[in-house]
Design a protein around this motif. Structure first.
Motif, mmCIF file in Angstrom:
data_model
loop_
_atom_site.group_PDB
_atom_site.id
_atom_site.type_symbol
_atom_site.label_atom_id
_atom_site.label_comp_id
_atom_site.label_asym_id
_atom_site.label_seq_id
_atom_site.Cartn_x
_atom_site.Cartn_y
_atom_site.Cartn_z
ATOM 1 N N UNK A 189 38.117 41.195 50.526
ATOM 2 C CA UNK A 189 37.288 41.754 49.456
ATOM 3 C C UNK A 189 38.105 42.643 48.523
ATOM 4 N N UNK A 190 39.093 43.360 49.062
ATOM 5 C CA UNK A 190 39.892 44.284 48.255
ATOM 6 C C UNK A 190 40.923 43.555 47.401
ATOM 7 N N UNK A 191 41.583 42.564 48.001
ATOM 8 C CA UNK A 191 42.678 41.902 47.292
ATOM 9 C C UNK A 191 42.336 40.495 46.824
ATOM 10 N N UNK B 139 43.010 35.719 43.137
ATOM 11 C CA UNK B 139 42.433 34.755 42.194
ATOM 12 C C UNK B 139 43.164 34.820 40.858
ATOM 13 N N UNK B 140 43.473 36.049 40.396
ATOM 14 C CA UNK B 140 44.214 36.201 39.153
ATOM 15 C C UNK B 140 45.593 35.593 39.232
ATOM 16 N N UNK B 141 46.253 35.765 40.372
ATOM 17 C CA UNK B 141 47.585 35.177 40.557
ATOM 18 C C UNK B 141 47.520 33.658 40.607
ATOM 19 N N UNK B 142 46.439 33.116 41.194
ATOM 20 C CA UNK B 142 46.317 31.674 41.375
ATOM 21 C C UNK B 142 45.825 30.944 40.121
ATOM 22 N N UNK B 143 45.351 31.691 39.117
ATOM 23 C CA UNK B 143 44.827 31.053 37.901
ATOM 24 C C UNK B 143 45.512 31.612 36.658
ATOM 25 N N UNK B 144 46.835 31.474 36.544
ATOM 26 C CA UNK B 144 47.519 32.017 35.364
ATOM 27 C C UNK B 144 47.134 31.285 34.076
ATOM 28 N N UNK B 145 46.649 30.052 34.205
ATOM 29 C CA UNK B 145 46.269 29.276 33.023
ATOM 30 C C UNK B 145 45.087 29.886 32.280
ATOM 31 N N UNK B 146 44.354 30.784 32.952
ATOM 32 C CA UNK B 146 43.173 31.373 32.323
ATOM 33 C C UNK B 146 43.459 32.728 31.676
ATOM 34 N N UNK B 147 44.728 33.158 31.690
ATOM 35 C CA UNK B 147 45.051 34.485 31.166
ATOM 36 C C UNK B 147 44.661 34.640 29.697
ATOM 37 N N UNK C 291 34.699 33.331 35.039
ATOM 38 C CA UNK C 291 35.414 32.300 35.792
ATOM 39 C C UNK C 291 36.078 32.882 37.036
ATOM 40 N N UNK C 292 36.827 33.959 36.843
ATOM 41 C CA UNK C 292 37.524 34.537 37.989
ATOM 42 C C UNK C 292 36.555 35.256 38.932
ATOM 43 N N UNK C 293 35.473 35.783 38.401
ATOM 44 C CA UNK C 293 34.472 36.398 39.266
ATOM 45 C C UNK C 293 33.822 35.367 40.172
ATOM 46 N N UNK C 294 33.522 34.182 39.610
ATOM 47 C CA UNK C 294 32.937 33.119 40.409
ATOM 48 C C UNK C 294 33.899 32.649 41.488
ATOM 49 N N UNK C 295 35.173 32.495 41.124
ATOM 50 C CA UNK C 295 36.169 32.078 42.106
ATOM 51 C C UNK C 295 36.326 33.118 43.213
ATOM 52 N N UNK C 296 36.243 34.395 42.849
ATOM 53 C CA UNK C 296 36.349 35.458 43.854
ATOM 54 C C UNK C 296 35.194 35.400 44.836
ATOM 55 N N UNK C 297 33.993 35.185 44.310
ATOM 56 C CA UNK C 297 32.811 35.076 45.179
ATOM 57 C C UNK C 297 32.945 33.871 46.103
#
Length: 281
Positions: A47-49, A54-62, A72-78
């Motif tokens: 939950x903390x990291x 997710x941010x590291x795994x989806x650099x294409x969305x920066x 997008x990243x919130x959904x992937x985190x959930x």
């Protein structure tokens, strides 16, 4: 559909059995508590990291504009946390049984003797280290199967509507099946039933398995509940293992429960030979 109710009744009977045997129940809490602490720490770390991962795994969305990047990243985190939670439910039983192997073996034998018409229970002739090896090996095989299902369901979770309705239901049914396999393995391994034969037994009575394992999997989602239900779950799974093999079960009032006609008899065809069991193949 009748087997759904039968499986659920075995779950309740197991809890009633440990309630009548307080000493067995007390010792049975220790392995679950140890496993719970380990899993809780892992989920807190996720939950903390998780957002950083997710941010590291989806650099294409920066370069995406707001609010699409956050959504997008919130959904992937959930979904990542949901996957971790699903894996924790699936593997919790395997890890707890491995940690508490000696106790749960003893508990299962006591249940067998208590409900057997002649007061006896099958006993393994293998040394403890060999039992631990076989249990750990088979648990790893089951976890690999569960992981494959978890990855598939995780991917299907992105499908609109289906991912939010059908996939969770399938996920709980899959979880229930694997939970039941791990729990019945305690009693079936003592009888020399190999993993492949165990899976065949369970697949032949899927509604029975779902009636036992799916409610248990749902209950395991509630914090701390898994710890308190584990001893009774092992007891109930022992009763269900006797049902799967067509062995008679003495009721609480001393009467022998009839064996359903659809169940296989406890013959050699349902169990591998002792030599196969000792070789571990």
């Amino acid at each position: 559909m009748r087997d759904l109710g039968v499986g659920f009744r075995y779950l309740l009977k197991g809890q009633r059995w440990v309630a009548r045997h307080g000493k067995q129940y007390g010792f049975g809490l220790l392995p679950g508590l140890i496993t719970l602490v380990l899993y809780a720490a892992a989920l807190v770390a996720l939950a903390m990291w998780g957002p950083d991962f997710v941010g590291w795994a989806t650099p294409f969305a920066d370069g995406w504009s707001s609010p699409w990047l956050g959504l997008f990243r919130g959904l992937l985190t959930v979904l990542l946390f949901a996957l971790g939670l699903l894996l924790s439910v699936i593997t919790f039983t395997a890890v707890t049984l491995l940690i508490g192997q000696p106790f749960y073996e003893s508990l299962s034998e006591k249940v067998d003797r208590d409900v057997s018409p002649d007061g006896t229970a099958p006993e393994s002739e293998l040394p403890l280290w060999r039992e631990l090896w076989i249990s750990g090996r088979d648990s790893l095989r089951i976890v690999v199967r569960a992981l494959l299902w978890a990855v598939l369901l995780f991917a299907l979770g992105f499908v609109p509507f289906v991912g939010q309705t059908v996939v969770p239901v399938i996920g709980f049914m899959v979880t229930g099946f694997f939970l039941t396999e791990e729990l019945t393995a305690v009693a079936l391994q003592r009888r020399g039933v190999e993993l492949r034969a165990r899976l065949a037994l369970l697949r032949g009575r899927k509604t029975l398995v779902w009636g036992f394992g799916t409610p248990l999997g749902l209950a395991f989602l509630v914090p701390f509940v898994a710890v308190f239900l584990m001893p009774g779950a092992v007891a109930g799974a022992t009763l269900m293992a006797r049902d799967l093999l067509g062995e008679e079960i003495r009721d609480d009032d001393g009467a022998e429960a009839p064996v359903a006609p659809s169940q296989p008899s406890p013959s050699q065809q349902s169990q591998p030979s002792p030599s196969i069991r000792r070789d571990g193949h």
